[in-house]
Motif scaffolding. Structure first.
Motif, short mmCIF file in Angstrom:
data_model
loop_
_atom_site.label_atom_id
_atom_site.label_comp_id
_atom_site.label_asym_id
_atom_site.label_seq_id
_atom_site.Cartn_x
_atom_site.Cartn_y
_atom_site.Cartn_z
N VAL A 61 0.88 -1.17 0.00
CA VAL A 61 0.00 0.00 0.00
C VAL A 61 0.91 1.22 0.00
O VAL A 61 1.78 1.35 0.87
CB VAL A 61 -0.92 0.03 1.24
N VAL A 62 0.74 2.08 -0.99
CA VAL A 62 1.60 3.27 -1.09
C VAL A 62 0.74 4.51 -0.90
O VAL A 62 -0.34 4.64 -1.50
CB VAL A 62 2.37 3.30 -2.43
N GLU A 63 1.18 5.40 -0.01
CA GLU A 63 0.50 6.67 0.20
C GLU A 63 1.04 7.67 -0.81
O GLU A 63 2.26 7.82 -0.95
CB GLU A 63 0.76 7.17 1.61
N ILE A 64 0.14 8.34 -1.53
CA ILE A 64 0.59 9.28 -2.56
C ILE A 64 1.03 10.59 -1.91
O ILE A 64 0.28 11.21 -1.17
CB ILE A 64 -0.55 9.56 -3.58
N THR A 65 2.27 10.99 -2.18
CA THR A 65 2.79 12.24 -1.64
C THR A 65 2.85 13.33 -2.71
O THR A 65 2.97 14.50 -2.41
CB THR A 65 4.20 12.04 -1.04
N GLY A 66 2.78 12.93 -3.97
CA GLY A 66 2.75 13.88 -5.09
C GLY A 66 2.05 13.23 -6.27
O GLY A 66 2.30 12.07 -6.58
N TYR A 67 1.15 14.00 -6.91
CA TYR A 67 0.34 13.41 -7.98
C TYR A 67 0.97 13.52 -9.36
O TYR A 67 0.39 13.10 -10.35
CB TYR A 67 -1.06 14.02 -7.96
N GLY A 68 2.19 14.10 -9.42
CA GLY A 68 2.92 14.14 -10.67
C GLY A 68 2.47 15.24 -11.61
O GLY A 68 1.49 15.94 -11.37
N THR A 69 3.22 15.38 -12.70
CA THR A 69 2.91 16.35 -13.75
C THR A 69 3.08 15.64 -15.08
O THR A 69 3.30 14.43 -15.13
CB THR A 69 3.89 17.55 -13.68
N ASP A 70 2.98 16.41 -16.16
CA ASP A 70 3.16 15.82 -17.49
C ASP A 70 4.52 15.15 -17.63
O ASP A 70 4.67 14.14 -18.31
CB ASP A 70 3.02 16.89 -18.58
N LYS A 71 5.52 15.73 -16.96
CA LYS A 71 6.89 15.24 -17.12
C LYS A 71 7.38 14.42 -15.94
O LYS A 71 8.45 13.85 -15.97
CB LYS A 71 7.84 16.42 -17.34
N LYS A 72 6.61 14.38 -14.87
CA LYS A 72 7.07 13.73 -13.64
C LYS A 72 6.04 12.71 -13.16
O LYS A 72 4.84 12.99 -13.13
CB LYS A 72 7.30 14.80 -12.57
N SER A 73 6.52 11.52 -12.76
CA SER A 73 5.61 10.48 -12.27
C SER A 73 5.04 10.86 -10.91
O SER A 73 5.67 11.60 -10.15
CB SER A 73 6.37 9.16 -12.11
N PRO A 74 3.86 10.31 -10.58
CA PRO A 74 3.37 10.45 -9.21
C PRO A 74 4.38 9.83 -8.24
O PRO A 74 5.10 8.89 -8.62
CB PRO A 74 2.06 9.66 -9.21
N GLU A 75 4.40 10.34 -7.01
CA GLU A 75 5.38 9.85 -6.03
C GLU A 75 4.67 9.44 -4.75
O GLU A 75 3.61 9.96 -4.42
CB GLU A 75 6.39 10.97 -5.73
N GLY A 76 5.26 8.46 -4.06
CA GLY A 76 4.62 8.01 -2.83
C GLY A 76 5.58 7.36 -1.87
O GLY A 76 6.78 7.20 -2.16
N ARG A 77 5.03 6.96 -0.72
CA ARG A 77 5.83 6.23 0.26
C ARG A 77 5.04 5.01 0.70
O ARG A 77 3.82 5.06 0.88
CB ARG A 77 6.18 7.11 1.46
N ILE A 78 5.73 3.90 0.85
CA ILE A 78 5.07 2.65 1.23
C ILE A 78 4.68 2.72 2.70
O ILE A 78 5.51 3.01 3.56
CB ILE A 78 5.98 1.44 0.93
N ILE A 79 3.40 2.43 2.99
CA ILE A 79 2.94 2.47 4.38
C ILE A 79 2.57 1.07 4.89
O ILE A 79 2.37 0.88 6.08
CB ILE A 79 1.74 3.43 4.56
N GLU A 80 2.48 0.09 3.97
CA GLU A 80 2.15 -1.27 4.41
C GLU A 80 2.61 -2.27 3.35
O GLU A 80 2.40 -2.06 2.16
CB GLU A 80 0.64 -1.41 4.63
N ILE A 81 3.25 -3.33 3.82
CA ILE A 81 3.62 -4.44 2.94
C ILE A 81 2.66 -5.59 3.23
O ILE A 81 2.61 -6.10 4.35
CB ILE A 81 5.09 -4.88 3.17
N LEU A 82 1.85 -5.97 2.24
CA LEU A 82 0.83 -7.00 2.44
C LEU A 82 1.40 -8.41 2.35
O LEU A 82 0.81 -9.36 2.85
CB LEU A 82 -0.29 -6.84 1.39
N GLY A 83 2.56 -8.54 1.70
CA GLY A 83 3.17 -9.86 1.50
C GLY A 83 3.56 -10.01 0.04
O GLY A 83 3.31 -9.13 -0.79
N HIS A 84 4.18 -11.14 -0.29
CA HIS A 84 4.55 -11.38 -1.68
C HIS A 84 3.29 -11.70 -2.48
O HIS A 84 2.35 -12.30 -1.96
CB HIS A 84 5.56 -12.53 -1.79
N ARG A 85 3.29 -11.30 -3.75
CA ARG A 85 2.08 -11.48 -4.56
C ARG A 85 1.65 -12.94 -4.68
O ARG A 85 0.49 -13.23 -4.96
CB ARG A 85 2.27 -10.88 -5.96
#
Length: 729
Positions: free
Chosen positions: A184-208
C-alpha cells in the motif's frame, strides 16, 4: 484588496469582450498573451484568469486548445481514468460521461472530484471536455506490486488498471520492500506531465504469490476497513449480554410462536426468522428481525463505525462484517433456542397474496429450529426424508413448511401480475482450497426454500415502507428509477436479433421507439426466454439496461418490483439503512417521534442515504473484482482447454463469450478467423466483410482458453472452428 479584485474583474471583462466580438479569431493562451501584450511576469495571472473564466462557464476551449465563447456550462463530476492516459468525467444525472483527451486531463487522477469545461464538439462525436480544476483528490493510497530498480529506488505498478502511471518510490520510503511485494503506497505527489506520481510505502501485504495476499490487495485497494478499533470492540462486548427481564419489558412476547430461521449452511449472522399459520381463510405471516438498534446506540463509537462501513462485504474467502462478531454472530443473531429481541412485522394475508392488515411491534422471540435452504428444499421435495435420523426433529414442522410454500407462491403470483421483474440468471459460488486457490465454480442454487425467504422479506419490506410513508415521517426508502428510454431501445435492438421484442407504454405502440417501458414488459420477455439457451444472456442484458437501485429519503418507487413503496428493513446486522429505519420505527412505536426527533432525522437522512448507496457500490465492486480474480486464476489452470459457451457481448474490439460456469472471456476481433470483421452497432453484431459471416448475441460457440492475465483479471479465448453453418443457422 477590493481594488485588486476590481482590476482582476476588469481583466476578465477585457478577455470576454474580445472573445465575444464577431471579428475575434480563436486563439491559444500564448497567442492571447501576445495579442493583449501581457508582460512575461504577468503570464501566470493570465493563465489563472483564463482558468477562472472556464470554471465560470464564460469561455470554452476547442479541441486544439483555443479559447472561444462558451456554448455550455462547467460540470462537476468524478474523473474516471484509463491506462492509456485519457479519461472520462462521470456526472450525476447525465446519461453519458464526458470524454477527456490525454492532453486535457491536467493532472487529474482516477476518482478525483473535478470541474470540467466542455470543448467545442464536432457534430456526431462524443462530447469532449477539459479538466480545469481538481476540487478533491479521490485517491490518497494505491495498492500495487513493488518493483525495485538497480539504483535501489522503485516503482509501484498499480493493481487498478484505471491508473495510467506507476508510482515512484524513493529508496528511503520503500520500507524494505522487495520486487514482487504487494504494498500500500500513500501518494505524496500526484505528478505532472513530465514527472511520475510519487509516494511512500505504508504497508507491505506480502509477496504477490503468498496465500490470501491477492484478496487482501483488493480489500486495501477499495479501502475496506477490516479491524475494529478497541473502543468499538469494548462497546460490542459490553452490549452482548443475554436478554434480561428488563429487556423484555413492554415488548410483545412471541416466544410461544413456532418460528424458524432458513439460511445458507455456513451463515452465522441470522437476522431474520419466519412464522406462518393458516386459520382456514387467511395466512398469518410473521417476519421477525433482530433488534440491532437495541444494542447499537445512535452516535456511539459502534454506530459511527457501522455507518462508516455501511454494509458487510462478502468476498470469496472472507466476510468483512459491518458489526463485530460479538454482536453479529452473538446477541443480535437469532440463534436456535435463545431468547432474542426483535422487531416483528405480523401480516394477515389472503389466499391470493393480498395483505389485508398488519402490525409492526417490538417483540421477544425464541427460534425453534435453525434450518438451511437445503434441508427445507429436501423436506418439501420428498417428505419421506423426515423418517431419516437427520430429519426426524423437523417432522412437526411439515404443515407450517407446506403453508410457507403455498403463501410464498401466492405472494409471488400477485407480485408477478403487477409486473415485478424476476431475474433468474445463474450466480456463482467460488470454492477455494486451504490456500485460497479456486478448485471449482458452482452456480448458486435458487430453490423453493430461497424463494420462500425472498418472498417473505419482500412482503415485510414493502409493508414497512408503505406504513411509514403514510405516517409522513422521515424515512429511508429503497428506490429503483425507470430506465432510460435510450437503454431500453438498445435492449430492444439486441433482442430483436434473437426474435423477441418489448413494447413501450403510452405514446408509442408496438416495438420500443423512445417511450417508457412498464416492468411487466420486461417480465413477459423473461417468461418467453425461460429455458432457452439465451436466457442467462438476455437476463443480464435486461438487468444492465436497468438503473441502479439506491437509498433515498423520497419514495419514488421501485421499477424492478413494480411497487410504489419499498424499504430495506430485514437485514440490520449487515446493512446500515435497515438499522437506521429500525431506530425510526422504535421511536414511532414508543411515541418519541416528536418535533425534535423528526427534525433530527430530516437533517441526517439525506447524507445517510447517499453514503450508504456509495458504500453499497464499493462493496459490489470489491466483490465483483474478487470474483473476476478467482475466475481468472481458475481458468489459468485450464489454458488450452476447450469449452462450449454463448456470445454474451459484442463490441468493436471483439466478442465476449460466457461459459456455463459464468466465466466470461474475450475473443479479440483480430482473432476472428477467415475474414476481416467490422462491428455493426445498430444490430450489435460482428460481420465478416467478404463472407458476410456474423457473430451475434446468444449464438453458441466453442472456444479455447488462449491466455489469462491474473493482474488485469482478464481471460482471452480463441474460437474453435466447427462447421460454419453452426454459426449462421
Amino acid at each position: 484588496m477590493n481594488s485588486g479584485m476590481e482590476i482582476r474583474e476588469k481583466r476578465k471583462k477585457i478577455i470576454c469582450d474580445l472573445v465575444n466580438d464577431d471579428l475575434y479569431v480563436p486563439m491559444k493562451e500564448k497567442e492571447l498573451a501576445m495579442f493583449l501584450q501581457v508582460a512575461a511576469e504577468d503570464r501566470q495571472e493570465l493563465k489563472s484568469i483564463l482558468m477562472e473564466l472556464l470554471a465560470e462557464g464564460r469561455l470554452m476551449l476547442t479541441n486544439k486548445g483555443k479559447y472561444v465563447k462558451s456554448n455550455g456550462r462547467v460540470f462537476t463530476g468524478t474523473f474516471v481514468g484509463n491506462a492509456k492516459g485519457f479519461g472520462f468525467v462521470r456526472i450525476e444525472g447525465r446519461k453519458e460521461d464526458l470524454f477527456v483527451p490525454e492532453d486535457k486531463v491536467n493532472g487529474a487522477f482516477h476518482r478525483d472530484t473535478v470541474q470540467a469545461a466542455l470543448l467545442e464538439n464536432p457534430k456526431g462525436r462524443r462530447q469532449e471536455a477539459q479538466v480545469i480544476r481538481i476540487l478533491e483528490r479521490g485517491m490518497k493510497q494505491v495498492v500495487g506490486t513493488y518493483e525495485r530498480t538497480r539504483n535501489h529506488f522503485g516503482f509501484v505498478i498499480p493493481d487498478d488498471t484505471k491508473l495510467a502511471q506507476d508510482i515512484y518510490v524513493p529508496k528511503e520510503h520503500s520500507q524494505g520492500a522487495v520486487s514482487g511485494h504487494k504494498v500500500v503506497v500513500e501518494i505524496t505527489g500526484y505528478g505532472t506531465d513530465k514527472k511520475s506520481p510519487e509516494g511512500r510505502i505504508i504497508e507491505i501485504l506480502g509477496h504477490r504469490n503468498d496465500p490470501g495476499v491477492d484478496i487482501m490487495s483488493i480489500v486495501r485497494g477499495y479501502e475496506l476497513p477490516v479491524e475494529f478499533g478497541e473502543k468499538v470492540m469494548n462497546q460490542a462486548l459490553r452490549a452482548a449480554k443475554e436478554v434480561s427481564e428488563a429487556d423484555r419489558a413492554g415488548r410483545r412476547d412471541l416466544r410461544d410462536v413456532v418460528m424458524i430461521t432458513i439460511d445458507g449452511e455456513d451463515a452465522k449472522d441470522l437476522d431474520d426468522a419466519v412464522s406462518v399459520s393458516f386459520d382456514g381463510s387467511c395466512y398469518h405471516l410473521g417476519v421477525h428481525i433482530a433488534d440491532v438498534a437495541n444494542y447499537v446506540q445512535e452516535n456511539s463509537a459502534l454506530d459511527r463505525e457501522a455507518l462508516k462501513r455501511g454494509t458487510s462485504v462478502y468476498l470469496a474467502d472472507r466476510v468483512i462484517p459491518m458489526l463485530p462478531h460479538a454482536l453479529s454472530n452473538g446477541i443480535c443473531s437469532l440463534n436456535e433456542g435463545a431468547d432474542r429481541l426483535a422487531l416483528s412485522c405480523l401480516m394477515r394475508i389472503d389466499v391470493y397474496g393480498e395483505i389485508l392488515d398488519y402490525d409492526i411491534c417490538e417483540s421477544v422471540i425464541r427460534v425453534d429450529h435453525r434450518m438451511s435452504y437445503t434441508q427445507v428444499k429436501n423436506i418439501l421435495a420428498d417428505e419421506k426424508i423426515l423418517k431419516t435420523e437427520a430429519y426426524q426433529k423437523y417432522a412437526d414442522l411439515l404443515p407450517m413448511l407446506r403453508q410457507m410454500e403455498e403463501l410464498a407462491a401466492a405472494l409471488r403470483s400477485k407480485r408477478r401480475k403487477r409486473g415485478a421483474i424476476d431475474f433468474d440468471f445463474p450466480e456463482c459460488k467460488l470454492l477455494l482450497d486451504g490456500e485460497g486457490h479456486p478448485v471449482d465454480i458452482k452456480p448458486y442454487e435458487r430453490n423453493v426454500a430461497t424463494n420462500i425467504i425472498e418472498d417473505f422479506m419482500l412482503a415485510a419490506n414493502e409493508t414497512v415502507a408503505q406504513h411509514f410513508y403514510w405516517l409522513e415521517v422521515p424515512f429511508l426508502y429503497r428506490v429503483h428509477d425507470v430506465p432510460d428510454a435510450e437503454r431500453i431501445q438498445r435492449l430492444s435492438t439486441f433482442i430483436n436479433n434473437l426474435g423477441y421484442y418489448i413494447k413501450a407504454v403510452g405514446r408509442n405502440a408496438g416495438k420500443v421507439s423512445g417511450g417508457e417501458v412498464h416492468p411487466k414488459e420486461i417480465q413477459k420477455l423473461l417468461d418467453k426466454i425461460a429455458g432457452t439457451p439465451e436466457e442467462a444472456m438476455i437476463s443480464r442484458l435486461a438487468l444492465r439496461s436497468m438503473k441502479q437501485a439506491k437509498y433515498s429519503v423520497e419514495s419514488s418507487g421501485h421499477f424492478g418490483l413494480a411497487c410504489r413503496f419499498y424499504s430495506h428493513f430485514t437485514s440490520p446486522i449487515r446493512r446500515y439503512p435497515d438499522l437506521q429505519i429500525h431506530r425510526i420505527i422504535k421511536d414511532q412505536l414508543r411515541g418519541r417521534l416528536g418535533e425534535e426527533r423528526t427534525a433530527h432525522y430530516r437533517e441526517i437522512l439525506p447524507e445517510v442515504a447517499s453514503h450508504c448507496s456509495d458504500m453499497e457500490r464499493r462493496a459490489d465492486e470489491a466483490e465483483r473484482e474478487t470474483d473476476k480474480l478467482k475466475k481468472a486464476e481458475y481458468m489459468k489452470g485450464r489454458t488450452g482447454q476447450c469449452f462450449e459457451g454463448i456470445i454474451s457481448g459484442v463490441t468493436g474490439w471483439g466478442i465476449y463469450v460466457e461459459l456455463p460456469n459464468t466465466v466470461e472471456g474475450l475473443v479479440h476481433v483480430s482473432k476472428l478467423p477467415g475474414d476481416y470483421y467490422y462491428y455493426k452497432e445498430d444490430a450489435c453484431e460482428m460481420v465478416g466483410e467478404a463472407t458476410g459471416r456474423t457473430f451475434k448475441l446468444g449464438m453458441p460457440v466453442r472456444v479455447r482458453v488462449s491466455g489469462v492475465d491474473i493482474m488485469t483479471r482478464t481471460i482471452d479465448f480463441s474460437l474453435v472452428e466447427t462447421k460454419e453453418e453452426e454459426y449462421n443457422e
